[in-house]
Design an enzyme around this catalytic site. Sequence first.
Site, short mmCIF file in Angstrom:
data_model
loop_
_atom_site.label_atom_id
_atom_site.label_comp_id
_atom_site.label_asym_id
_atom_site.label_seq_id
_atom_site.Cartn_x
_atom_site.Cartn_y
_atom_site.Cartn_z
N HIS A 1 -24.67 -36.18 2.14
CA HIS A 1 -24.24 -34.93 2.77
C HIS A 1 -25.15 -33.77 2.37
CE1 HIS A 1 -21.46 -32.49 5.00
NE2 HIS A 1 -21.23 -31.70 3.96
N ASP B 1 -24.62 -26.93 13.08
CA ASP B 1 -24.34 -25.87 12.11
C ASP B 1 -25.62 -25.60 11.32
OD1 ASP B 1 -24.54 -27.97 10.23
OD2 ASP B 1 -22.37 -28.26 10.20
N LYS C 1 -21.86 -21.52 13.49
CA LYS C 1 -20.46 -21.95 13.40
C LYS C 1 -19.78 -21.27 12.23
CE LYS C 1 -19.59 -25.63 11.17
NZ LYS C 1 -19.57 -27.03 10.67
N ASP D 1 -26.03 -34.73 13.56
CA ASP D 1 -25.32 -34.40 12.33
C ASP D 1 -25.37 -35.59 11.39
OD1 ASP D 1 -23.98 -32.76 10.59
OD2 ASP D 1 -22.27 -32.39 11.92
N ASP E 1 -16.51 -36.56 11.36
CA ASP E 1 -15.22 -36.87 10.74
C ASP E 1 -14.10 -36.68 11.76
OD1 ASP E 1 -13.05 -37.34 9.13
OD2 ASP E 1 -13.54 -35.80 7.65
#
Length: 317
Positions: free
Chosen positions: A135, A174, A197, A223, A227
């Site tokens: 991440h 984002d 965002k 991305d 999720d």
Amino acid sequence: MDKGAFTKMKLFACNSHPDLAKEVAQLMGVELGKCTVSKFSDGEISVNIWESVRGADVFVIQSTCDPVNEHLMELLIMADALKRASAKTINAVIPYYGYARQDRKAKARDPITAKLVANLLTAAGVNRVITMDLHASQIQGYFDIPVDHMLGLPTLANYFMEKKLSDVVIVSPDHGSVKRARQMALRVDAPIAIIDKRRQEANKSEVMNVIGDVSGKNCILLDDMIDTAGTICNAAHALMELGAKSVYACATHGVLSGPAIERLEASPIQELVLLNTIPIPESKQIDKMKILSVGPVFAETISRIYQNGSISAMFDS
């Protein structure tokens, strides 16, 4: 691959992603190690290894996906069992590294779970971690052991290059994915756009602005994970409202929790491309979804690590 080249290597799998483990073993020309990962009647995890691992370089394939806590404990207990069985090295192959989203103290009294999991893996006896698209890349620094950070982007980029779309723009949903979008744009020779965002609370997002020209373009949203799909679907709607010709979406990790499938089906996304770092059950596979395998990437990575080859050379373009 030459099976004889892996005489002192063992490949094991826990329960999170047996299909990927079998694919990796088949590509490498080896058999999965014999083990049983089960539960006692009270829910405690039991691990039994049915062959010698003494002096072997052992690779354990386990994504820490839903149920995250159970799969994480399976990996920790497997590592402990291998350490006590005198394995030479224990290499945790974690295609999807759970608990990575809490990677810093965003507000007072927040935990840093990405670091906690790194500590647990090291304490359990893991000597190396092989993962894909963390991440946040700086999570590698939470470890005091080697981390091989694989990239899913080349697989996704190759897929879209084969589609030969015209007027393409790569869109970051984002600010956190801008670097990833730039790398994708370089590979497919396209400009980028950025979604501004604002997130009011966890798993909820609101699109504010789109930076860049998307009118009349085939937009590819990129991305690291999807999720609940709120971010990617809101972005797709915003792009279509600004005159995009079509919207494609792609991500490395298809977490797909909560209302994700309903949102994706109702969204203007024409095609959703995911990698199989997380097993996606048939109940969540919809017509607009395309799943690509990361088996070849991990098979090649394990082979190179065992044979002391270069990992970075795999991604040099």
